[in-house]
Design an enzyme around this catalytic site. Structure first.
Site, PDB file in Angstrom:
ATOM      1  CE  LYS A 198      32.870  45.170  42.728  1.00  0.00           C
ATOM      2  NZ  LYS A 198      33.372  43.851  41.256  1.00  0.00           N
ATOM      3  CB  SER A 248      35.008  47.125  39.791  1.00  0.00           C
ATOM      4  OG  SER A 248      34.911  45.999  39.960  1.00  0.00           O
ATOM      5  CB  SER A 300      36.696  43.484  39.269  1.00  0.00           C
ATOM      6  OG  SER A 300      36.897  44.433  38.244  1.00  0.00           O
TER       7      SER A 300
END
Length: 483
Positions: free
Chosen positions: A82, A157, A181
């Site tokens: 990420k 997210s 998230s």
């Protein structure tokens, strides 16, 4: 719109990560084969899903063609990281385009440990701006779409990671969770998402410096065994002596548990559909021999305001310190309305912050008291089914965005404040066919309990897989599918 699936007859097949390790060890595929297949898959689906923040395909190909500098159980299995943790040679943009990208000089602490398991990063995945929204819908970069139905959000997210794992691009991807998230994209995309105990995995310095460490790193996967294997392997790299080890969890537990079921959150009762699906999961647990007890919301009314203020304070620190943190190219005029609205809200209410942080830290006492009576708590991961793209439009007025955000993400923030572990499992689906996550939580350090329970539920009620929703091309050679 139709399901977006990358699954096909290539080296990845429809294996999970552990299945790919078995294929590699048997010599039926190579790391180069897996990376080539994953690159082909992301190129096929990213134009629709829009989950890619930065591509490092050449680097991944080179890694697949050379002896691994890491070794590790997952050596050669492709993954994504990420885009809010530092990976050497890749920029970290945290879901925004408010400054000029620049490559990181070194791995952060999380990436160093994560990649030491042998996983090969193909690049970075997109997130909502700084992770503040539960839907990645950037006004210039566009939304990350759900592979089950691209009209809907991929959730939270860690949207890009969730979309790519569900669509079959990679079997496992990094996610992190400061308000849900890991669990929310798992719920929206039909995946397994375990938020670990605070301090379970190493974190980058910027997260360690938080006054209250609400963020935990982890992964989203398609199977319980992949999640369990990742934590087993990470524990061989990094072990927090303050927490009991997770160990090698590979099957359901034998102990019958006392499980509380709650459909009322800090903000609201779950929608009728989510409530019904939660109670059906509770009934399944009862059929399996666990003792189920309904409870009301155990969290004080002040929690919602305290968590919002702390969330807003994080935006305040990022915006006010933007030039110092991100460099002279930082332009706050390119930030979205949610980030700027949170910054303004915090600026007006900073005097209340010390009390809010103190009360949030004390919420651990609530779950400690619950643990005297219950071994785990079952809740819906989200108060409503997955939202359509546009419901959390970041160009709308701040007041509208935050009201809708709090209403939807009403169950997950508690464990971020307490530091307790929680797992979302894709145990249900809506009347329209979208996945629904059910969340189980327990007390700090007891991830093994959640994984054993997850194995049991996966066996009792195997979840629907996206690859079963499309007609796949005929296989050229047999592959072992992971149910």
């Amino acid at each position: 719109m139709s399901v977006i699936s990358a699954f096909g007859d290539d080296a990845l097949g429809d294996h999970d990560a552990v299945g790919l390790v078995e294929e590699l060890r048997a010599g039926r595929v190579s790391a180069a084969d897996l990376i080539e297949a994953a690159v082909t898959r992301v190129e096929a689906v990213n134009p629709t899903l829009n989950g890619l923040a930065f591509e490092a395909f050449d680097r991944a190909h080179a890694r697949g063609a050379a002896p691994s500098p890491y070794g590790g159980f997952f050596d050669g299995v492709p993954t994504f990281v990420k885009d809010n943790v530092a990976v050497e040679g890749m920029p970290t943009m945290s879901g925004t385009d408010a400054w000029e990208p620049r490559p990181e000089p070194a791995h952060g602490d999380f990436a160093r440990a994560y990649l030491a398991t042998g996983l090969v990063p193909l690049g970075k995945t997109r997130l909502s701006e700084f992770g503040f929204s539960a839907s990645c819908e950037h006004p210039r970069l566009g939304p990350v779409r759900n592979p089950w139905n691209p009209d809907y959000t991929a959730g939270a997210s860690s949207s890009g990671s969730g979309a790519f794992v569900a669509a079959g691009v990679v079997p496992i991807a990094h996610a992190n969770d400061g308000g849900g998230s890991i669990r929310i994209p798992a719920a929206c995309n039909g995946l397994v998402g375990l938020k670990p105990s605070r301090g379970r995995l190493p974190q980058d310095a910027n997260l360690r410096r938080m006054p209250l460490r609400i963020v935990s790193d982890g992964v989203v996967t398609r199977s319980v065994r992949d999640t369990a294997a990742l934590y087993r392997e990470m524990e061989r790299v990094y072990r927090n002596p303050k927490l009991p080890p997770i160990g090698d969890v590979s099957r359901p537990g034998k102990q019958r548990l006392r499980i509380a079921v709650c459909t009322q959150s800090i903000a609201r009762e779950a929608s009728p559909e989510m409530r019904e699906l939660t109670l059906k999961t509770a009934a399944l647990l009862e059929e399996l021999g666990h003792r189920i007890t309904p409870i009301g919301n155990p969290v004080p009314a002040s929690f919602k305001d305290d968590f919002l203020l702390y969330w807003a304070f994080l935006a305040y620190a990022l915006v006010r310190g933007g030039t110092r943190t991100f460099g002279p190219s930082f332009d706050r005029g390119r930030l979205d309305n949610l980030t700027l609205g949170l910054e303004r809200f915090a600026g007006r209410n900073l005097y209340r912050l010390p009390v809010a942080i103190t009360r949030l830290a004390r919420t651990r006492r609530i779950t400690e008291r619950l643990s005297n009576s219950y071994d785990a708590v079952l809740m819906p991961t989200l108060a409503e089914p997955t939202l359509p793209i546009g419901r959390l439009d970041p160009t709308a007025d701040y007041e509208q965005i935050i009201e809708r955000l709090i209403d939807w993400v009403a169950f997950t923030p508690l464990q971020n404040a307490t530091g307790d572990p929680a797992i979302s499992l894709p145990l249900a689906q809506t009347a329209t066919g979208l996945p629904v996550g059910m969340m189980l939580s327990t007390t700090v350090g007891r991830e093994a309990r959640l994984l054993e329970l997850a194995y049991e539920l996966e066996e009792a009620q195997p979840w629907r897989r996206i690859q079963d929703s499309v007609v796949a091309p005929r296989r050229k050679r047999a592959r072992k599918a992971v149910k």
